[in-house]
Write a protein that holds these residues in place. Structure first.
Motif, PDB file in Angstrom:
ATOM      1  N   THR A   1      40.984 -34.839  23.986  1.00 48.91           N
ATOM      2  CA  THR A   1      41.559 -33.741  24.748  1.00 48.91           C
ATOM      3  C   THR A   1      40.852 -32.419  24.497  1.00 48.91           C
ATOM      4  OG1 THR A   1      43.189 -33.442  22.976  1.00 48.91           O
ATOM      5  CG2 THR A   1      43.863 -34.759  24.879  1.00 48.91           C
ATOM      6  N   ALA A   2      40.885 -31.593  25.529  1.00 43.81           N
ATOM      7  CA  ALA A   2      40.344 -30.237  25.437  1.00 43.81           C
ATOM      8  C   ALA A   2      41.237 -29.327  26.265  1.00 43.81           C
ATOM      9  CB  ALA A   2      38.901 -30.191  25.944  1.00 43.81           C
ATOM     10  N   TYR A   3      41.538 -28.157  25.732  1.00 43.96           N
ATOM     11  CA  TYR A   3      42.464 -27.243  26.388  1.00 43.96           C
ATOM     12  C   TYR A   3      41.683 -26.036  26.904  1.00 43.96           C
ATOM     13  CZ  TYR A   3      45.772 -30.188  23.947  1.00 43.96           C
ATOM     14  OH  TYR A   3      46.468 -31.283  23.491  1.00 43.96           O
ATOM     15  N   THR A   4      41.703 -25.881  28.227  1.00 41.37           N
ATOM     16  CA  THR A   4      40.917 -24.821  28.851  1.00 41.37           C
ATOM     17  C   THR A   4      41.827 -23.758  29.439  1.00 41.37           C
ATOM     18  OG1 THR A   4      39.083 -24.405  30.392  1.00 41.37           O
ATOM     19  CG2 THR A   4      40.826 -25.879  31.146  1.00 41.37           C
ATOM     20  N   GLU A   5      41.247 -22.615  29.728  1.00 37.85           N
ATOM     21  CA  GLU A   5      41.998 -21.505  30.310  1.00 37.85           C
ATOM     22  C   GLU A   5      41.787 -21.504  31.817  1.00 37.85           C
ATOM     23  OE1 GLU A   5      41.226 -16.869  30.224  1.00 37.85           O
ATOM     24  OE2 GLU A   5      41.932 -17.556  28.268  1.00 37.85           O
ATOM     25  N   ALA A   6      42.847 -21.707  32.574  1.00 35.25           N
ATOM     26  CA  ALA A   6      42.769 -21.745  34.035  1.00 35.25           C
ATOM     27  C   ALA A   6      43.016 -20.356  34.612  1.00 35.25           C
ATOM     28  CB  ALA A   6      43.794 -22.731  34.588  1.00 35.25           C
ATOM     29  N   PRO A   7      42.441 -20.051  35.777  1.00 36.74           N
ATOM     30  CA  PRO A   7      42.709 -18.754  36.418  1.00 36.74           C
ATOM     31  C   PRO A   7      44.205 -18.561  36.658  1.00 36.74           C
ATOM     32  CG  PRO A   7      40.920 -19.919  37.523  1.00 36.74           C
ATOM     33  CD  PRO A   7      41.519 -20.887  36.552  1.00 36.74           C
ATOM     34  N   ASN A   8      44.726 -17.396  36.324  1.00 35.15           N
ATOM     35  CA  ASN A   8      46.166 -17.166  36.468  1.00 35.15           C
ATOM     36  C   ASN A   8      46.521 -16.250  37.622  1.00 35.15           C
ATOM     37  OD1 ASN A   8      45.172 -14.865  35.204  1.00 35.15           O
ATOM     38  ND2 ASN A   8      47.100 -14.451  34.160  1.00 35.15           N
ATOM     39  N   THR A   9      45.499 -15.839  38.389  1.00 33.40           N
ATOM     40  CA  THR A   9      45.741 -15.065  39.614  1.00 33.40           C
ATOM     41  C   THR A   9      45.007 -15.744  40.762  1.00 33.40           C
ATOM     42  OG1 THR A   9      43.804 -13.618  39.371  1.00 33.40           O
ATOM     43  CG2 THR A   9      45.854 -12.929  38.280  1.00 33.40           C
ATOM     44  N   LEU A  10      45.489 -15.520  41.971  1.00 34.87           N
ATOM     45  CA  LEU A  10      44.867 -16.137  43.146  1.00 34.87           C
ATOM     46  C   LEU A  10      43.428 -15.667  43.318  1.00 34.87           C
ATOM     47  CD1 LEU A  10      45.297 -18.011  45.550  1.00 34.87           C
ATOM     48  CD2 LEU A  10      46.099 -16.032  46.873  1.00 34.87           C
ATOM     49  N   LYS A  11      43.159 -14.405  43.004  1.00 34.44           N
ATOM     50  CA  LYS A  11      41.799 -13.864  43.129  1.00 34.44           C
ATOM     51  C   LYS A  11      40.842 -14.599  42.206  1.00 34.44           C
ATOM     52  CE  LYS A  11      39.147  -9.581  42.585  1.00 34.44           C
ATOM     53  NZ  LYS A  11      39.215  -8.132  42.211  1.00 34.44           N
ATOM     54  N   ASP A  12      41.243 -14.780  40.950  1.00 35.16           N
ATOM     55  CA  ASP A  12      40.380 -15.482  39.992  1.00 35.16           C
ATOM     56  C   ASP A  12      40.257 -16.965  40.354  1.00 35.16           C
ATOM     57  OD1 ASP A  12      39.800 -13.261  38.474  1.00 35.16           O
ATOM     58  OD2 ASP A  12      41.486 -13.535  37.122  1.00 35.16           O
ATOM     59  N   PHE A  13      41.335 -17.543  40.860  1.00 35.52           N
ATOM     60  CA  PHE A  13      41.299 -18.952  41.273  1.00 35.52           C
ATOM     61  C   PHE A  13      40.289 -19.157  42.396  1.00 35.52           C
ATOM     62  CE2 PHE A  13      42.879 -22.285  44.153  1.00 35.52           C
ATOM     63  CZ  PHE A  13      42.860 -23.385  43.291  1.00 35.52           C
ATOM     64  N   VAL A  14      40.306 -18.270  43.377  1.00 37.97           N
ATOM     65  CA  VAL A  14      39.360 -18.366  44.496  1.00 37.97           C
ATOM     66  C   VAL A  14      37.929 -18.206  43.995  1.00 37.97           C
ATOM     67  CG1 VAL A  14      38.575 -17.225  46.614  1.00 37.97           C
ATOM     68  CG2 VAL A  14      41.013 -17.633  46.245  1.00 37.97           C
ATOM     69  N   ALA A  15      37.714 -17.278  43.046  1.00 35.89           N
ATOM     70  CA  ALA A  15      36.368 -17.064  42.498  1.00 35.89           C
ATOM     71  C   ALA A  15      35.856 -18.318  41.802  1.00 35.89           C
ATOM     72  CB  ALA A  15      36.385 -15.883  41.528  1.00 35.89           C
ATOM     73  N   GLN A  16      36.720 -18.956  41.014  1.00 35.50           N
ATOM     74  CA  GLN A  16      36.316 -20.182  40.318  1.00 35.50           C
ATOM     75  C   GLN A  16      36.013 -21.303  41.297  1.00 35.50           C
ATOM     76  OE1 GLN A  16      39.191 -23.043  38.778  1.00 35.50           O
ATOM     77  NE2 GLN A  16      38.441 -22.611  36.699  1.00 35.50           N
ATOM     78  N   ARG A  17      36.915 -21.549  42.241  1.00 35.51           N
ATOM     79  CA  ARG A  17      36.744 -22.671  43.169  1.00 35.51           C
ATOM     80  C   ARG A  17      35.605 -22.435  44.162  1.00 35.51           C
ATOM     81  NH1 ARG A  17      40.798 -26.570  42.252  1.00 35.51           N
ATOM     82  NH2 ARG A  17      41.517 -26.025  40.158  1.00 35.51           N
TER      83      ARG A  17
END
Length: 606
Positions: free
Chosen positions: A456-472
């Motif tokens: 297992t590995a625990y990562t930090e996911a985007p917590n705002t829609l703006k950051d989520f869109v940037a990642q995806r």
């Protein structure tokens, strides 16, 4: 000390992979059952929970627990293995049986005599089948078959049956060798790809035979096409996922520890890099080296990493991108296995040992993918991402694990055999998703890629829609780049399951599914306007019920928080439409030859 508080602390420790998993589960069970625990177990809990335990308050008085091994009371600081009579370290892997403790490699039992003198206990423990998983699998398959037959009718069921035939074809094929010998053959699309592209015409013919008008037919064709693909995916992936989990649980512990080189590429990761390094230093693996590569950071990342220079190798280079940082780190790597860890990822304490197990399945295993979990489940968006990771890994990727063709060994936690990695060539800068590209290169070489749910590995996911869109935006644009770059594998049978199954499914998920999603939504609205609302409702309910059942199975396989199941509806309505939109946007940008740029979410330092 309050017992409920101790239960909460121990549950958190289990989630963070602290201590020995078997011992943790045993103690958690005894605490929940309001039963006494012995002094050595209290000392163990004090060490892994970092709290002082003077006494534990129980809800009612219980009879004093008496162990058959009186030595645990004579010397509370020491527990002896019943088999070898040697001391068991408080943190090493052990198992309790008939109130006695045993080293992990001393676990033996004679089933008839109920005594410890053979290796059967370990096999019994490992071969135990989770009846809940089996029950969910049977329910999913049964629901699909019955709902299609009774709701959609026998003629429409033929369309679903086509998916069933394709499923059987691949299941039979899975019994053969995973390793592809790169034998050339006649170039042609795989059976699944032909089925995928041809099924709308077959379904259209069947619907026309049922007597629907030209205006009504497109609505039903699109919806049945989507349902047929879902039927095929479910019928194949669900049983394979359960088989993969059972196979992993059957694996023996590693007996040898090949040298591992952990490479951490980093660029401006000052908020998270300390946690990542400290997590790696605490991992239980006796033969590892940690190589940190700073890719020209402009913040304090290098300074923070330099604090650990006595324990890890700290390298620095000019900024050139993640691929160049990985290649730079590999030059200094001395291990026969290279483990890649993202700078925002905290790996489990046993993850390195678990990930090594994957290489013992077959000598041609080139890479093993870790189990990535979201650690910052702060709002609906991050919880949806956590659920997306779980369902994607525990259902879809586990099916690919059976076929030895996992297509993405993630940069968050992925292990590679160095010799195969060198043969495949350095990480390339032609795409912005270097992990996907490198994995496809290994599969095209005829090698095997496996997965591990216990690493297992625990990562930090985007917590705002703006950051989520940037990642995806980076993910999806990069995925389309890789598909285009390796499109020859869609028609070249020498690439084995990459050509037969994995790449066609990726093509389905990245190109076909988002298009079908938006067309199906438009057709559903049109169908309701035309008075076909009952049919639309029936199709929608099948999708929702199957998705919930599959999500419940994934949560069960991964031993995850069942409360996440409440958010499963968003992966059908809401979250899914956002993803489909971003995928379509990436496709359009690729067709317009728009330059792909590296975009990522901001770190919050959870």
């Amino acid at each position: 000390m309050d017992r409920n508080y101790l239960i909460t602390k121990l549950a958190d420790a289990i989630e963070q992979s602290k201590g020995d998993e078997g011992r943790n589960q045993y103690l958690l069970k005894r605490l929940r059952q309001n039963k006494e625990i012995i002094n050595s177990d209290k000392l163990y809990l004090q060490r892994i929970l970092d709290i002082e335990i003077l006494d534990i308050k129980y809800e009612q008085v219980k009879e004093q627990y008496v162990s058959k091994d009186k030595s645990v009371f004579l010397n509370p600081n020491m527990v002896k293995c019943k088999t070898c009579q040697k001391e068991i370290n408080l943190e090493e892997k052990s198992l309790r049986y008939n109130n006695n403790w045993y080293h992990g490699n001393c676990i033996t039992i004679n089933v008839e005599k109920n005594t410890i003198d053979s290796t059967e206990l370990q096999n019994i423990v490992k071969k135990k089948v989770d009846l809940v998983q089996v029950g969910l699998t049977v329910t999913i398959v049964g629901f699909l078959i019955l709902s299609v037959f009774f709701i959609l009718g026998p003629i429409s069921m033929i369309a679903m049956g086509i998916g069933g035939v394709i499923t059987l074809y691949h299941v039979i094929g899975a019994t053969g060798k995973m390793y592809s010998k790169n034998k050339p053959g006649k170039r042609a699309p795989s059976v699944f790809l032909i089925f995928l592209l041809g099924s709308p015409f077959i379904i259209g013919t069947m619907i026309a035979y049922e007597g629907y008008t030209l205006l009504e037919s497109p609505v039903r064709i699109i919806l049945l096409w989507a349902l047929t693909i879902s039927f095929w995916s479910t019928m194949l992936f669900v049983p394979m996922a359960v088989v993969s989990k059972y196979r992993e649980d059957n694996q023996k512990d590693v007996k040898t520890f090949p040298k591992i080189s952990v490479v951490i590429p980093a660029y401006n990761e000052e908020k998270v890099i300390a946690n990542t390094i400290e997590g790696l230093l605490e991992t239980k693996y006796p033969n590892k080296e940690i190589i940190f590569v700073d890719d020209g950071s402009t913040d304090s990342t290098l300074a923070i990493a330099s604090r650990y220079k006595e324990k890890i190798h700290v390298l620095h280079k000019e900024n050139g991108g993640k691929a160049t940082a990985l290649n730079y780190g590999m030059v200094y790597a001395k291990g026969e296995i290279i483990v890649i860890v993202d700078a925002d990822t905290i790996i489990g304490r046993n993850s390195l040992k678990e990930i090594v197990k994957g290489f013992e399945i077959d000598k041609h295993v080139a890479a093993v993918a870790g189990n990535i979990r979201v650690r910052n489940r702060m709002n609906v968006l991050t919880k949806c991402q956590a659920l997306e990771y779980i369902t994607g890994i525990q259902i879809i990727r586990r099916a690919f694990d059976i076929f030895g063709s996992i297509t993405i060994v993630p940069g968050a936690l992925g292990a590679f055999k160095k010799s195969f990695l060198i043969e495949a060539g350095a990480y390339g800068k032609d795409t912005i998703v270097e992990d996907f590209d490198q994995t496809i290169k290994l599969l095209k070489a005829g090698l095997i890629t496996q997965g591990s749910s216990k690493a297992t590995a625990y990562t930090e996911a985007p917590n705002t829609l703006k950051d989520f869109v940037a990642q995806r935006k980076r993910w999806y644009r990069g995925n389309i780049q890789v598909l285009k770059r390796h499109s020859d594998a869609l028609t070249n049978p020498r690439f084995g399951y990459l050509q037969r199954l994995s790449l066609p499914y990726l093509f389905l998920g990245m190109v076909v599914t988002p298009i079908i999603g938006f067309i199906a939504t438009a057709n559903a609205i049109l169908g309701i306007i035309l008075g076909d609302g009952l049919y639309i409702l029936q199709i929608s309910m099948i999708f929702v019920v199957v998705h919930y059942l599959m999500t419940a199975l994934a949560l069960r396989i991964d031993k995850e928080d069942p409360k996440l199941l409440w958010h499963a509806i968003f992966l059908v309505y809401g979250f899914k439409q956002i993803i489909d939109f971003l995928l379509l946007k990436a496709i359009i940008e690729q067709l317009r030859n728009k330059k792909a740029t590296w975009t990522s979410a901001k770190r919050i330092g959870v």
